[in-house]
Design an enzyme around this catalytic site. Structure first.
Site, PDB file in Angstrom:
ATOM      1  N   CYS A   2       6.779  -2.329   0.504  1.00 21.87           N
ATOM      2  CA  CYS A   2       5.964  -1.115   0.045  1.00 21.87           C
ATOM      3  C   CYS A   2       4.896  -1.670  -0.461  1.00 21.87           C
ATOM      4  O   CYS A   2       4.495  -3.090  -0.909  1.00 21.87           O
ATOM      5  CB  CYS A   2       6.767  -0.687  -1.219  1.00 21.87           C
ATOM      6  SG  CYS A   2       8.503  -0.105  -0.965  1.00 21.87           S
ATOM      7  N   GLY A 103       9.829  -4.395  -3.431  1.00 26.03           N
ATOM      8  CA  GLY A 103      11.156  -5.406  -3.439  1.00 26.03           C
ATOM      9  C   GLY A 103      12.446  -4.743  -3.502  1.00 26.03           C
ATOM     10  O   GLY A 103      12.586  -3.602  -3.130  1.00 26.03           O
ATOM     11  N   TYR A 242       3.566 -12.308   8.663  1.00 25.73           N
ATOM     12  CA  TYR A 242       3.295 -10.988   9.232  1.00 25.73           C
ATOM     13  C   TYR A 242       2.912  -9.863   8.263  1.00 25.73           C
ATOM     14  O   TYR A 242       1.899  -9.205   8.778  1.00 25.73           O
ATOM     15  CB  TYR A 242       4.717 -10.388   9.738  1.00 25.73           C
ATOM     16  CG  TYR A 242       4.878  -9.155  10.184  1.00 25.73           C
ATOM     17  CD1 TYR A 242       4.062  -8.759  11.532  1.00 25.73           C
ATOM     18  CD2 TYR A 242       5.582  -8.294   9.253  1.00 25.73           C
ATOM     19  CE1 TYR A 242       4.532  -7.323  11.962  1.00 25.73           C
ATOM     20  CE2 TYR A 242       5.486  -6.973   9.901  1.00 25.73           C
ATOM     21  CZ  TYR A 242       5.240  -6.715  11.008  1.00 25.73           C
ATOM     22  OH  TYR A 242       5.045  -5.514  11.388  1.00 25.73           O
TER      23      TYR A 242
END
Ligand code: SF4
Length: 467
Positions: A2, A103, A242
């Site tokens: 997020c 998380g 990434y």
């Protein structure tokens, strides 16, 4: 994964949060929301979709005040419904509290069962709500004390922002799995998952929170606390491979630079007899530049990406995934035709989409396709906030590299070594989490917590990260 952004001490704080969330859209495209404290109330606006879709001038006008936090979400814990969109806002005996979280908590299921047995009624299936229940059940005259007590009970990965009636709090777990930085915007203080959000707003003096650091910002000033017993940090190396934006600085390294180093290292470790280096956009772009420079092979944009399609990796709706690859990517025949291509991507998850991309290249006339991956084989699931599938679905957990090569139908396939990855990062090797490549989990997840994570349908899509 997020994105979170918050600001304290700025007129129309919500408008700046809204801009910050635009810069963090890549970290979550499923839902978004903002909550503000206007001195009397804590209004919240949330919705499913992108920042541009959810907020309007009218909705932002309802979010008055000099303190606000916001969130872009994709689900790693809790289903993809509006009820799980963040911020979560509750009223407690200490006043209103709003929270956003990046998380995964690894003991959320057992904490939730305990809290429910004690009478707690949960409103969402999100792990984040556990923190609010822990606070509400342990009120203190100073609300930060209640939060610090709750943080001492939770385990796993969290970078979070909490807005209360008296302050804004930013906290990062003791391992520092997820990034979180702070900066100044005039006299105001702001927080963001990534520094690219500060660039957008013109914020300055950015610094990352230390692992285990809790920063409290009031109109009167900033104080910092430290959660007890900080072990060796375990910063998520996959952020560099990434997830983070290449224009961000994360864990002290410029992300785009790291990716170029990964590509250069990959060229040294796995050269290819080929004519051209082509990235899978956008994830393989910077690594392909590094590979091209190191190998001396020309770099070409031999594949285009439709930027109006969400990243399949973080898009949880099955209907989108079914046709995602062809909608998203298309080879440039004039570049590919008749040439031996080194195709660069960041990772292979299930392999199904890599195979589609290799087939696309051949259909566009590529004479050979040599697939090079700028990280080691993804063989383990992530329990710390990245939406990787269950282990049994990870192709590298079940097959050796040559079988994967045959499955994706590449002429050759090579991955970057773990050593090569860690040498491309500036921090000490032991300060990074590499569990999705090694299975070396620094925070154990066991019993019902593990069953909850593994049962939860968070990553049932056909395609994976690279895919
Ligand atoms: Fe990052 Fe992998 Fe560790 Fe998850 S397991 S935090 S994706 S390095």
């Amino acid at each position: 994964m997020c994105g979170i952004f918050g600001i304290e001490g700025y007129d129309d704080a919500a408008n700046h949060v809204y801009l910050g969330l635009y810069a963090l859209q890549h970290r979550g495209q499923e839902s978004t929301g903002i909550v503000a404290w206007d001195g009397r109330r804590m209004p919240v606006e949330r919705g499913m979709g992108h920042v541009a879709e959810v907020f309007s001038a009218a909705s932002l006008a309802r979010l008055r005040g000099r303190r606000a936090i916001g969130h872009t979400r994709y689900s790693t814990a809790g289903s993809s419904v509006i009820g799980n969109a963040q911020p979560i806002v509750v009223r407690t005996s200490m006043g209103s509290i709003g929270i956003v979280h990046n998380g995964n908590l690894t003991n959320a299921a057992s904490l939730r069962r305990r809290l429910e047995a004690e009478g707690a009624i949960f409103q969402t299936t999100s792990d984040t709500e556990v923190i609010l229940h822990l606070m509400a059940r342990n009120p203190r005259p100073e609300i930060v004390e209640s939060l610090l007590s709750a943080l001492a009970d939770i385990e796993g990965a969290f970078s979070l922002l909490v807005v209360t009636e008296s302050c804004l709090v930013a906290a990062r777990d003791s391992h520092g799995f997820r990034p979180l930085a702070m900066a100044k915007l005039g006299a105001a203080t702001c927080f963001a998952s990534e520094s690219c959000a500060f660039d957008l707003l013109g914020a300055s003096s950015a610094r990352e929170l230390d692992p285990g650091e809790v920063v409290v910002v009031r109109e009167s000033g900033v104080t910092s606390h430290q959660l007890p017993a900080t072990p060796t940090p375990k910063r998520c190396a996959f952020e560099h491979v990434y997830f983070a934006r290449p224009d961000s600085v994360v864990f002290g390294d410029a992300v785009g630079e790291v990716r170029r180093r990964l590509g250069a290292q990959l060229a040294r470790e796995a050269p290819a007899d080929a004519d051209v280096v082509v990235p899978v956009p956008d994830s393989g772009l910077f690594a392909a530049i590094g590979y091209s420079r190191e190998s001396g092979l020309p770099f070409e944009l031999g594949m285009t990406r439709n930027h109006y399609v969400g990243r399949t990796f973080i898009e949880p709706r099955q209907s989108i995934r079914n046709f995602g690859v062809k909608v998203k990517l298309n080879p440039v025949r004039s570049i590919i035709g008749g040439r031996r291509v080194v195709l660069i991507d960041d990772s292979i998850v299930r392999g199904t989409t890599s195979r589609k991309i290799v087939r696309m290249m051949r259909e566009a006339g590529a004479a050979e396709v040599h697939l090079r991956i700028s990280s080691p084989p993804t063989a383990w699931s992530c329990y710390y906030g990245i939406d990787t599938p269950r282990r049994k679905e990870l192709i590298a957990a079940n097959y050796p590299v040559d079988d994967i090569r045959a499955f994706v139908e590449a002429d050759t396939l090579a991955y970057l070594s773990l050593d090569g990855l860690l040498r491309s990062l500036s921090g000490p090797r032991e300060s990074y989490c590499t569990a999705c490549w090694t299975g070396d989990y620094s925070v154990a997840i066991t019993g019902e917590d593990r069953r909850q994570v593994e049962l939860f349908p968070v990553a049932t899509e056909e395609d994976g990260t690279a895919d």
